[in-house]
Write a protein that holds these residues in place. Structure first.
Motif, mmCIF file in Angstrom:
data_model
loop_
_atom_site.group_PDB
_atom_site.id
_atom_site.type_symbol
_atom_site.label_atom_id
_atom_site.label_comp_id
_atom_site.label_asym_id
_atom_site.label_seq_id
_atom_site.Cartn_x
_atom_site.Cartn_y
_atom_site.Cartn_z
ATOM 1 N N THR A 27 -0.504 15.708 -6.946
ATOM 2 C CA THR A 27 0.217 15.128 -5.827
ATOM 3 C C THR A 27 -0.503 15.538 -4.554
ATOM 4 O O THR A 27 -0.811 16.714 -4.362
ATOM 5 N N TYR A 28 -0.776 14.559 -3.700
ATOM 6 C CA TYR A 28 -1.519 14.850 -2.473
ATOM 7 C C TYR A 28 -0.961 14.051 -1.304
ATOM 8 O O TYR A 28 -0.176 13.117 -1.486
ATOM 9 N N THR A 29 -1.345 14.448 -0.091
ATOM 10 C CA THR A 29 -0.937 13.750 1.118
ATOM 11 C C THR A 29 -2.131 13.662 2.058
ATOM 12 O O THR A 29 -3.012 14.518 2.032
ATOM 13 N N ARG A 30 -2.143 12.639 2.841
ATOM 14 C CA ARG A 30 -3.192 12.482 3.852
ATOM 15 C C ARG A 30 -2.644 12.714 5.260
ATOM 16 O O ARG A 30 -3.336 13.213 6.121
ATOM 17 N N ASP A 31 -1.363 12.361 5.473
ATOM 18 C CA ASP A 31 -0.781 12.468 6.801
ATOM 19 C C ASP A 31 0.321 13.508 6.906
ATOM 20 O O ASP A 31 0.888 13.710 7.966
ATOM 21 N N GLY A 32 0.651 14.173 5.834
ATOM 22 C CA GLY A 32 1.707 15.179 5.853
ATOM 23 C C GLY A 32 3.100 14.586 5.681
ATOM 24 O O GLY A 32 4.075 15.328 5.561
ATOM 25 N N GLN A 33 3.242 13.280 5.665
ATOM 26 C CA GLN A 33 4.537 12.625 5.541
ATOM 27 C C GLN A 33 4.711 11.955 4.179
ATOM 28 O O GLN A 33 5.742 12.120 3.545
ATOM 29 N N THR A 34 3.738 11.180 3.786
ATOM 30 C CA THR A 34 3.832 10.445 2.526
ATOM 31 C C THR A 34 3.008 11.158 1.460
ATOM 32 O O THR A 34 1.984 11.775 1.747
ATOM 33 N N ARG A 35 3.500 11.044 0.242
ATOM 34 C CA ARG A 35 2.804 11.668 -0.884
ATOM 35 C C ARG A 35 2.352 10.595 -1.852
ATOM 36 O O ARG A 35 2.996 9.571 -2.012
ATOM 37 N N ALA A 36 1.254 10.861 -2.510
ATOM 38 C CA ALA A 36 0.734 9.968 -3.550
ATOM 39 C C ALA A 36 0.374 10.818 -4.760
ATOM 40 O O ALA A 36 0.186 12.030 -4.649
ATOM 41 N N GLU A 37 0.297 10.183 -5.912
ATOM 42 C CA GLU A 37 -0.032 10.893 -7.153
ATOM 43 C C GLU A 37 -1.256 10.262 -7.795
ATOM 44 O O GLU A 37 -1.444 9.051 -7.740
ATOM 45 N N GLU A 38 -2.048 11.104 -8.394
ATOM 46 C CA GLU A 38 -3.219 10.660 -9.153
ATOM 47 C C GLU A 38 -3.160 11.363 -10.497
ATOM 48 O O GLU A 38 -2.913 12.567 -10.573
#
Length: 93
Positions: free
Chosen positions: A40-51
């Motif tokens: 689980t990672y974030t680029r903007d600190g608000q939304t999360r994405a999973e790989e």
């Protein structure tokens, strides 16, 4: 020649330890086959994405897949769904 009770206890305890260790290794192997690594990672600190990864990713794998500007929130192991496991079993047969 008589065998002492202490010797019998020691041998049965050692055999039990070996069987327990073998079962533990088998469970770890089985879980690894039906699980995937979820990053689980974030680029903007608000939304999360999973790989999802089939094996434990290296830093190079993470860099290639999610890029250098992402912040990793968590790395967990998730079991594959039963439907996915059945599909993989049918493909392998």
């Amino acid at each position: 020649m008589t065998i002492s009770a202490d010797l019998i206890d020691r041998l049965s305890t050692e055999a039990g330890r070996r069987l327990t260790a073998r079962a533990r290794r088998g469970r770890i192997k089985a879980l690894a086959q039906i699980s995937r690594i979820c990053v689980t990672y974030t680029r903007d600190g608000q939304t999360r994405a999973e790989e999802m990864f089939d094996t434990t990713p290296t830093l190079g794998d993470l860099y290639e897949r999610i890029g250098p500007d992402a912040y990793i929130v968590s790395i967990t192991m998730r079991r594959r769904s039963l439907r996915e496991r059945l599909r993989l079993a049918l493909l392998a047969a």
